[in-house]
Structures are given as structure tokens and as C-alpha cells.
Design an enzyme around this catalytic site. Structure first.
Site, short mmCIF file in Angstrom:
data_model
loop_
_atom_site.label_atom_id
_atom_site.label_comp_id
_atom_site.label_asym_id
_atom_site.label_seq_id
_atom_site.Cartn_x
_atom_site.Cartn_y
_atom_site.Cartn_z
N ASN A 148 72.89 3.25 -15.17
CA ASN A 148 72.66 4.23 -16.24
C ASN A 148 73.80 5.29 -16.05
O ASN A 148 74.80 5.15 -15.73
CB ASN A 148 71.21 4.78 -16.18
CG ASN A 148 70.58 4.63 -17.45
OD1 ASN A 148 71.07 5.07 -18.44
ND2 ASN A 148 69.40 3.96 -17.35
N ASP A 195 67.74 7.92 -14.99
CA ASP A 195 68.43 7.45 -16.29
C ASP A 195 69.92 8.35 -16.14
O ASP A 195 70.53 8.30 -15.38
CB ASP A 195 67.55 8.07 -17.32
CG ASP A 195 68.13 7.18 -18.65
OD1 ASP A 195 69.13 7.17 -18.93
OD2 ASP A 195 67.19 6.47 -19.26
#
Length: 289
Positions: A148, A195
Site C-alpha cells: 500500500n 493503508d
């Protein structure tokens, strides 16, 4: 700490970048690249031939790069506004590409991709590829557990990547030729799923977390320093604002991968004042690299 909503009605906001006085982001599911000012007014800067995933950053000369993830292409917007292919990644992966960061030397890192996932899985082990300023392309890391967000430190010597499925931030040393080595756990995040990430001047990383609905500031080694909770999944974050001390959060309601493209517009941009400004790459002062 609390965050204030400045813009809503987005699909899925991703890949935020502070550029020329505004927050740029990818509005996944629409093909739009938006720029949002500090008061929340948004403008569509470009519509790209991609639904999701796609991500953005800039070359040192100011030209915009767009990763068209499913298509396996890195696109470049030239001075006349046209989109051209900057690099073709289709031969390097059977799965979509995800995030991009351009370091201070003009090296481009793109993650995601990799071999096809196992049956019943959405993602296989990811990779990181390097595209050097002369256009050469090579893989520099593999076996990333759902790659990510990525950042590069101001000295261009360390790259940190969020491994969402491994629940950790992982660091690599960056060599003079852009190669990555000395892979190590930068922070074990326990039950959190990082993330998008952002790096600050005190050497700490902010990470967004979708299932736990928060953004957390963490020091190398895993010590948590600050946390901002919101009422929906946090997909990405970026430091920006006039002095770099505003944390922008991209959040949306999460209903599973199969519902990422829909008519729901639960995406928001939130902001919160923080103590340390952004540094490194992607730069919160992009445009004056």
C-alpha cells in the site's frame, strides 16, 4: 485528536498529494483526479481512463504521473495536457498495480502487481518496481503482503512501505542506483492494517487504517504517539497545508471489494492540525522539489 470534514460526496479517495497549495487525490470509481483547497472547494483536474486502482505523483520537472493499475501502464501528462505512456508494466505482473512515489532524484517506485492470487484470494504477494530517470524498469522487492502506501525519507536513503495484510510498516535501504536492500520491520502494528502513509519531520509515520477507522502516528519500533478516530474507514493520509502541519485524511464507508465501484458517495476529506510537518517523498511541497 479530532478531524474536521472539509469535503464529502466522493466515491473512494486515494493517493493524496499536497501540490501547489492544494490537496490532489484520486477519486476511485470515477476516473477523476481532484484538487481540493483548504476550505474544501474541489476541482476536477483530469479524468483518466481508469476506474481503480490508480495513483499519482509528479516528476521533478512538474509533469504529472498516473498509475493506471489494472491496465498496467504508467501514464504521463505532458505540457499540452495529453496523456502518454511513460512506462509499460504489463509484462511484469498478472495483477493490478497500486501506489507510486517519486523520490528526490527522480526515481519512480510503483508497488502492487506480482503473481496471480491464490483461489479465493483478492491479492497475491506484491512487488515493488523501480523506473529510473533513463526509463529502465526493474523489480526491486517482492513478497510484499498487500503493498500500500510508500514514502521515501528526505535523504533519499530509506523507503518505507505499508504491508497491509502483514499489519506492519517495512523499510528498505535505498542504494545510489535506486536498488532496495536490508529489508526490515520498521513498525509492527499489532491488530492494525496500514493503508496510505505519510512521513513527518520527527521521523514518524502517520498511517490510515480502514477496518479500525483511524489514523495513527507511530515511531520506528512501533510506539504509537497520536490517534485520530473517524466514523468510517481511513484509506489514506497526507501532510500538507501552508506549513505542512495539516493531516488530510481520505475516508469512506467500506463494504467489501465487490462493492468498491458503486453509486455510493460516502467518501470524505478530513483535516486535523498536527505538531510536525511533512517531509520526504511524496513531498507535501510538491512543485518546488
Amino acid at each position: 485528536m479530532k478531524a474536521t470534514v472539509i469535503t464529502e460526496g466522493l466515491a473512494f479517495g486515494e493517493s493524496p498529494r499536497w501540490h501547489e497549495g492544494r490537496l490532489w487525490l484520486c477519486n476511485w470509481g470515477t476516473g477523476e483526479i481532484l484538487a481540493v483547497d483548504e476550505e474544501g472547494k474541489s476541482e476536477v483536474m483530469l479524468t483518466v481512463p481508469a476506474v481503480l486502482p490508480y495513483s499519482i505523483d509528479w516528476l521533478p520537472d512538474g509533469r504529472l504521473l498516473v498509475v493506471s493499475g489494472r491496465e498496467g501502464l504508467l501514464l504521463r501528462q505532458d505540457a499540452d495536457g495529453t496523456l502518454v505512456t511513460h512506462a509499460d508494466l504489463r509484462g511484469l505482473s498478472q495483477t493490478p498495480w497500486n501506489e507510486i512515489v517519486v523520490d528526490g532524484r527522480g526515481n519512480i517506485y510503483i508497488n502492487g502487481g506480482g503473481p496471480a492470487p491464490a483461489p479465493g484470494e483478492h491479492f497475491g504477494p506484491g512487488t515493488i518496481v523501480l523506473i529510473t530517470p533513463d526509463g529502465a524498469i526493474r523489480q526491486v522487492a517482492e513478497d510484499i503482503a498487500f503493498a500500500n502506501g510508500m514514502v521515501v525519507t528526505p535523504d533519499n536513503r530509506t523507503l518505507i512501505v505499508a504491508e497491509s495484510h502483514a499489519r506492519r510498516l517495512t523499510a528498505f535501504d535505498v542504494a545510489g542506483d535506486g536498488s532496495l536492500s536490508n529489508r526490515r520491520v520498521w513498525a509492527d502494528l499489532g491488530t492494525d492494517y496500514p493503508d496510505g502513509i505519510a512521513l513527518d519531520a520527527e521521523g514518524c509515520v502517520w498511517y490510515a487504517d480502514v477496518p479500525n477507522r483511524h489514523c495513527v502516528r507511530v515511531r520506528e519500533g512501533g510506539q504509537r504517539l497520536d490517534r485520530i478516530e473517524v466514523d468510517r474507514g481511513c484509506f489514506a493520509c497526507m501532510l500538507g497545508g501552508e506549513d505542512g502541519r495539516t493531516l488530510y485524511i481520505l475516508a469512506a464507508e467500506w463494504r467489501g471489494f465487490e462493492h468498491m465501484v458503486s453509486d455510493a458517495r460516502t467518501g470524505q476529506v478530513l483535516s486535523a492540525a498536527v505538531s510536525a510537518p511533512g517531509v520526504g517523498w511524496p513531498s507535501y511541497s510538491s512543485g518546488t522539489r
